[in-house]
Structures are given as C-alpha cells and as structure tokens.
Design a protein around this motif. Structure first.
Motif, PDB file in Angstrom:
ATOM      1  N   ASN A 177       8.458   0.768  15.470  1.00  0.00           N
ATOM      2  CA  ASN A 177       9.253   1.370  14.405  1.00  0.00           C
ATOM      3  C   ASN A 177       9.134   0.684  13.055  1.00  0.00           C
ATOM      4  OD1 ASN A 177      10.424   3.413  16.021  1.00  0.00           O
ATOM      5  ND2 ASN A 177      11.877   1.931  16.852  1.00  0.00           N
ATOM      6  N   SER A 178       8.504  -0.464  13.019  1.00  0.00           N
ATOM      7  CA  SER A 178       8.457  -1.205  11.770  1.00  0.00           C
ATOM      8  C   SER A 178       7.282  -2.180  11.801  1.00  0.00           C
ATOM      9  CB  SER A 178       9.784  -1.961  11.563  1.00  0.00           C
ATOM     10  OG  SER A 178       9.804  -2.588  10.302  1.00  0.00           O
ATOM     11  N   ALA A 179       7.346  -3.205  10.978  1.00  0.00           N
ATOM     12  CA  ALA A 179       6.312  -4.239  10.950  1.00  0.00           C
ATOM     13  C   ALA A 179       6.909  -5.497  10.360  1.00  0.00           C
ATOM     14  CB  ALA A 179       5.115  -3.772  10.132  1.00  0.00           C
ATOM     15  N   LEU A 180       6.273  -6.623  10.659  1.00  0.00           N
ATOM     16  CA  LEU A 180       6.717  -7.911  10.169  1.00  0.00           C
ATOM     17  C   LEU A 180       5.584  -8.542   9.371  1.00  0.00           C
ATOM     18  CD1 LEU A 180       8.897 -10.169  10.238  1.00  0.00           C
ATOM     19  CD2 LEU A 180       7.774 -11.011  12.321  1.00  0.00           C
ATOM     20  N   ILE A 181       5.880  -8.992   8.155  1.00  0.00           N
ATOM     21  CA  ILE A 181       4.896  -9.681   7.323  1.00  0.00           C
ATOM     22  C   ILE A 181       5.399 -11.098   7.094  1.00  0.00           C
ATOM     23  CG2 ILE A 181       3.713  -9.751   5.090  1.00  0.00           C
ATOM     24  CD1 ILE A 181       4.044  -6.697   4.974  1.00  0.00           C
ATOM     25  N   MET A 182       4.593 -12.093   7.493  1.00  0.00           N
ATOM     26  CA  MET A 182       4.992 -13.495   7.392  1.00  0.00           C
ATOM     27  C   MET A 182       4.039 -14.234   6.456  1.00  0.00           C
ATOM     28  SD  MET A 182       5.952 -14.282  11.385  1.00  0.00           S
ATOM     29  CE  MET A 182       4.364 -13.751  12.002  1.00  0.00           C
ATOM     30  N   GLU A 183       4.601 -15.117   5.621  1.00  0.00           N
ATOM     31  CA  GLU A 183       3.802 -15.842   4.641  1.00  0.00           C
ATOM     32  C   GLU A 183       4.050 -17.344   4.660  1.00  0.00           C
ATOM     33  OE1 GLU A 183       3.470 -13.438   0.745  1.00  0.00           O
ATOM     34  OE2 GLU A 183       5.421 -12.876   1.555  1.00  0.00           O
ATOM     35  N   GLU A 184       4.923 -17.816   5.547  1.00  0.00           N
ATOM     36  CA  GLU A 184       5.246 -19.241   5.589  1.00  0.00           C
ATOM     37  C   GLU A 184       4.060 -20.036   6.140  1.00  0.00           C
ATOM     38  OE1 GLU A 184       7.922 -20.738   4.388  1.00  0.00           O
ATOM     39  OE2 GLU A 184       8.568 -18.766   3.662  1.00  0.00           O
TER      40      GLU A 184
ATOM     41  N   THR B 216       3.770  -0.452   5.914  1.00  0.00           N
ATOM     42  CA  THR B 216       2.376  -0.061   6.054  1.00  0.00           C
ATOM     43  C   THR B 216       1.687  -0.029   4.705  1.00  0.00           C
ATOM     44  OG1 THR B 216       2.934   1.284   7.987  1.00  0.00           O
ATOM     45  CG2 THR B 216       0.807   1.707   6.949  1.00  0.00           C
ATOM     46  N   ARG B 217       2.382   0.473   3.687  1.00  0.00           N
ATOM     47  CA  ARG B 217       1.790   0.494   2.345  1.00  0.00           C
ATOM     48  C   ARG B 217       1.573  -0.929   1.826  1.00  0.00           C
ATOM     49  NH1 ARG B 217       5.603   2.788  -0.819  1.00  0.00           N
ATOM     50  NH2 ARG B 217       7.005   3.450   0.823  1.00  0.00           N
ATOM     51  N   THR B 218       2.503  -1.816   2.142  1.00  0.00           N
ATOM     52  CA  THR B 218       2.325  -3.220   1.760  1.00  0.00           C
ATOM     53  C   THR B 218       1.113  -3.808   2.465  1.00  0.00           C
ATOM     54  OG1 THR B 218       4.698  -3.502   1.406  1.00  0.00           O
ATOM     55  CG2 THR B 218       3.403  -5.502   1.734  1.00  0.00           C
ATOM     56  N   MET B 219       0.957  -3.495   3.753  1.00  0.00           N
ATOM     57  CA  MET B 219      -0.181  -3.996   4.514  1.00  0.00           C
ATOM     58  C   MET B 219      -1.502  -3.531   3.910  1.00  0.00           C
ATOM     59  SD  MET B 219      -2.659  -2.863   6.836  1.00  0.00           S
ATOM     60  CE  MET B 219      -1.978  -1.397   7.605  1.00  0.00           C
ATOM     61  N   ILE B 220      -1.583  -2.268   3.504  1.00  0.00           N
ATOM     62  CA  ILE B 220      -2.822  -1.761   2.912  1.00  0.00           C
ATOM     63  C   ILE B 220      -3.101  -2.481   1.596  1.00  0.00           C
ATOM     64  CG2 ILE B 220      -4.006   0.271   1.998  1.00  0.00           C
ATOM     65  CD1 ILE B 220      -2.378   1.978   3.936  1.00  0.00           C
ATOM     66  N   GLY B 221      -2.040  -2.752   0.829  1.00  0.00           N
ATOM     67  CA  GLY B 221      -2.218  -3.510  -0.405  1.00  0.00           C
ATOM     68  C   GLY B 221      -2.746  -4.907  -0.133  1.00  0.00           C
ATOM     69  N   ILE B 222      -2.216  -5.565   0.892  1.00  0.00           N
ATOM     70  CA  ILE B 222      -2.706  -6.882   1.290  1.00  0.00           C
ATOM     71  C   ILE B 222      -4.172  -6.795   1.703  1.00  0.00           C
ATOM     72  CG2 ILE B 222      -2.495  -8.677   3.063  1.00  0.00           C
ATOM     73  CD1 ILE B 222       0.511  -8.106   3.113  1.00  0.00           C
ATOM     74  N   GLU B 223      -4.468  -5.789   2.493  1.00  0.00           N
ATOM     75  CA  GLU B 223      -5.824  -5.578   3.023  1.00  0.00           C
ATOM     76  C   GLU B 223      -6.859  -5.444   1.906  1.00  0.00           C
ATOM     77  OE1 GLU B 223      -6.399  -2.924   6.735  1.00  0.00           O
ATOM     78  OE2 GLU B 223      -6.735  -1.614   5.026  1.00  0.00           O
TER      79      GLU B 223
ATOM     80  N   TRP C  35      -2.857   4.408  -1.885  1.00  0.00           N
ATOM     81  CA  TRP C  35      -1.939   4.563  -0.754  1.00  0.00           C
ATOM     82  C   TRP C  35      -0.498   4.790  -1.194  1.00  0.00           C
ATOM     83  CZ3 TRP C  35      -4.792   0.392  -2.193  1.00  0.00           C
ATOM     84  CH2 TRP C  35      -4.116  -0.692  -2.739  1.00  0.00           C
ATOM     85  N   GLU C  36      -0.170   4.474  -2.455  1.00  0.00           N
ATOM     86  CA  GLU C  36       1.202   4.635  -2.924  1.00  0.00           C
ATOM     87  C   GLU C  36       1.603   6.102  -3.056  1.00  0.00           C
ATOM     88  OE1 GLU C  36       3.344   2.419  -3.067  1.00  0.00           O
ATOM     89  OE2 GLU C  36       2.215   0.550  -3.124  1.00  0.00           O
TER      90      GLU C  36
END
Length: 278
Positions: free
Chosen positions: A235-242, A92-99, A81-82
């Motif tokens: 327009n964007s996305a939020l990634i939360m890890e707390e 979105t690319r980060t999300m696919i990596g997480i996935e 995906w990169e």
C-alpha cells in the motif's frame, strides 16, 4: 530530487566553511528561517541566491559553482512522471525522481523481475495481480509508466544498474509460459550499453541477509552526496536516507552479489530456463 541534492550540497559547503545558519542569514540580510528552510528542502532557492551563498562561503571552484547554479535552475522543472498524480502515489513519483538522478542503482528482488527490466506483458500481469480492482485504463497507464522508466537505461549517461535476482524470480511463471519465456529472453539479450549487470542468487546459496524482502539502493554522482534506500509495500513505500540504513543495505547487497552466480553463469541458467519453456 534536484532540490534534495542542492540542499545537501549547500548544507555541506556551509558546514565546511565553519559558518552557522544564523551567521549566514545575518551576513546576507535574509529572514531568519530562510536558509534553514532551504537546507531542509521546505522551499526552493533561486540561481541568484545560490551564487550569493557560494560567494559568502568563498567557493572559488568555477565548475562547482556552475553545477550548483544549474542544479538550482533545473530544480524548478517538473519531471514527466509528475503528470501522473492521479495514477501514481507520492512515494512512487519520488522514487522515479530518485531513479532519474542516480548514477548507480542496486537492487535485490525476491520474487519479481525489477520494473526497469520488465517486458510489457510481464509488467501488465504483475500490475493486474497487485491491483485486481483497477480499471484496464489505469493498468495500461501504469504499464506505460513502467516502460517509460526503462528509457533511462538507453541514455548516453545511463546509470549503472546492478541487479541480484533470487532464483525464485526467474522460475516463477508470471502471466503464462509464453510471457515468461519472452521475459527471460529479454534479460539475456545483448544491450547497446553495458550499464546492466545481472546476477541470480541460487536456492543453493542458503540463508542470506535480505530474506526479509526486496530493496532498491541508489547512489548519486556527487562524491559527498548521500544515497537512498527504497522499499515497496503493498500500500505504500519507505524511503530511507540515514547513513546507518545506507550502510546496512549496502553491506547486505555486497554479501548478496558475493553469494550469487557470476553474470556469465547467470546467463547460462537463464538460457536453460528459456529452453525448458519451449
């Protein structure tokens, strides 16, 4: 994601060893900020340095050492995906990596069939509606990316995908009745793997904890590794890890699946909707 996982594990092991960052870098003769930057994912780490750290922390589990060294080697690999940097935003690319690294994916979808289960025509209609000014070439590329993501579910060690769909997602006609019929049929088709669990939250369920919108919740195979929550906006996305965010969304998902139809009743509802579109 591999760097993220590795950093989290190295930080956890150092903490359990009762050693501060200052003590560790002093013992190894490293620059003062090196380990801090590794643990904060600002820089990567070589397989050789991982071994040095694990020796310092007196980790004697050969399997754990092999896994972390291999993770260090693989953390330098670029995902497929990169190569889509011109088409996909960073989130979105980060999300696919997480996935691709997750062992369990849970999602609640308010109005859409999730991307991992979309048919090509359904995906094309959704993408075109969200991005009406994009060229046909970009739309086609985004469809291609969405379908490439789905290959994850056919892998030997596929993640478990647990989907709760609001009833609106299966009743709202996207594209055309023919496109929607094919999409609904795809949802209930027999799969080679049993890695997908699907439930529908009926309108009759009333109020629920996710009325504010859809979300994705990812869990990873390492027992001490934190998960991630992904929420997409226009327009964007939020990634939360707390931890508190993971707990909030995990509890919400448990309540949603408890209120949803069983997988068997879900298939019956979808079959009736398919029959209605004939």
């Amino acid at each position: 994601m591999r760097r993220r996982r590795l950093a989290a594990e190295l930080r956890r092991i150092r903490t359990e060893a009762g050693m501060s960052i200052t003590q560790a870098v002093a013992r190894l003769g490293w620059p003062g900020s090196k380990l801090s930057r590794i643990e904060n994912r600002q820089i990567g780490i070589s397989a050789a340095d991982v071994r040095k750290l694990l020796d310092l922390y007196e980790v004697d589990d050969d399997r754990q050492v092999r896994e972390l060294v291999e993770l260090a080697r693989r953390s330098k690999e670029r995902g497929w995906w990169e190569s889509y940097t011109a088409t996909l935003p960073t989130e979105t690319r980060t999300m696919i990596g997480i996935e691709t690294e997750a062992s369990l994916i849970r999602t609640y979808s308010q109005a859409l069939i999730p991307g991992l289960l979309q048919t090509p025509d359904y995906a094309r209609a959704v993408i075109r509606a969200a991005r009406p000014t994009d060229s046909q070439e970009i739309v086609n590329e985004r469809v291609e990316i969405r379908l490439a993501r789905q290959a994850l579910l056919d892998e030997k060690e596929a993640p478990q995908l647990w989907v709760v769909l609001n009833e609106a997602a299966v009743r709202h006609v996207v594209g055309s009745k023919a496109i929607m019929k094919t999409q609904l049929e795809s949802l209930i088709k027999e799969r080679e793997t049993s890695s997908v669990e699907l439930q529908i939250l009926p309108f009759s369920a009333g109020e629920h904890p996710a009325m504010v919108g859809s979300f994705w919740l990812y869990s990873f195979p390492a027992p001490n590794e934190m998960g991630a929550v992904y929420i997409e906006t226009m327009n964007s996305a939020l990634i939360m890890e707390e931890p508190q965010d993971l707990d909030t969304y995990g509890e919400a998902f448990d309540r949603l699946r408890a209120a949803a139809l069983s997988p068997k009743d879900t298939r019956e509802l979808v079959r009736s909707l398919v029959a209605d579109t004939l």
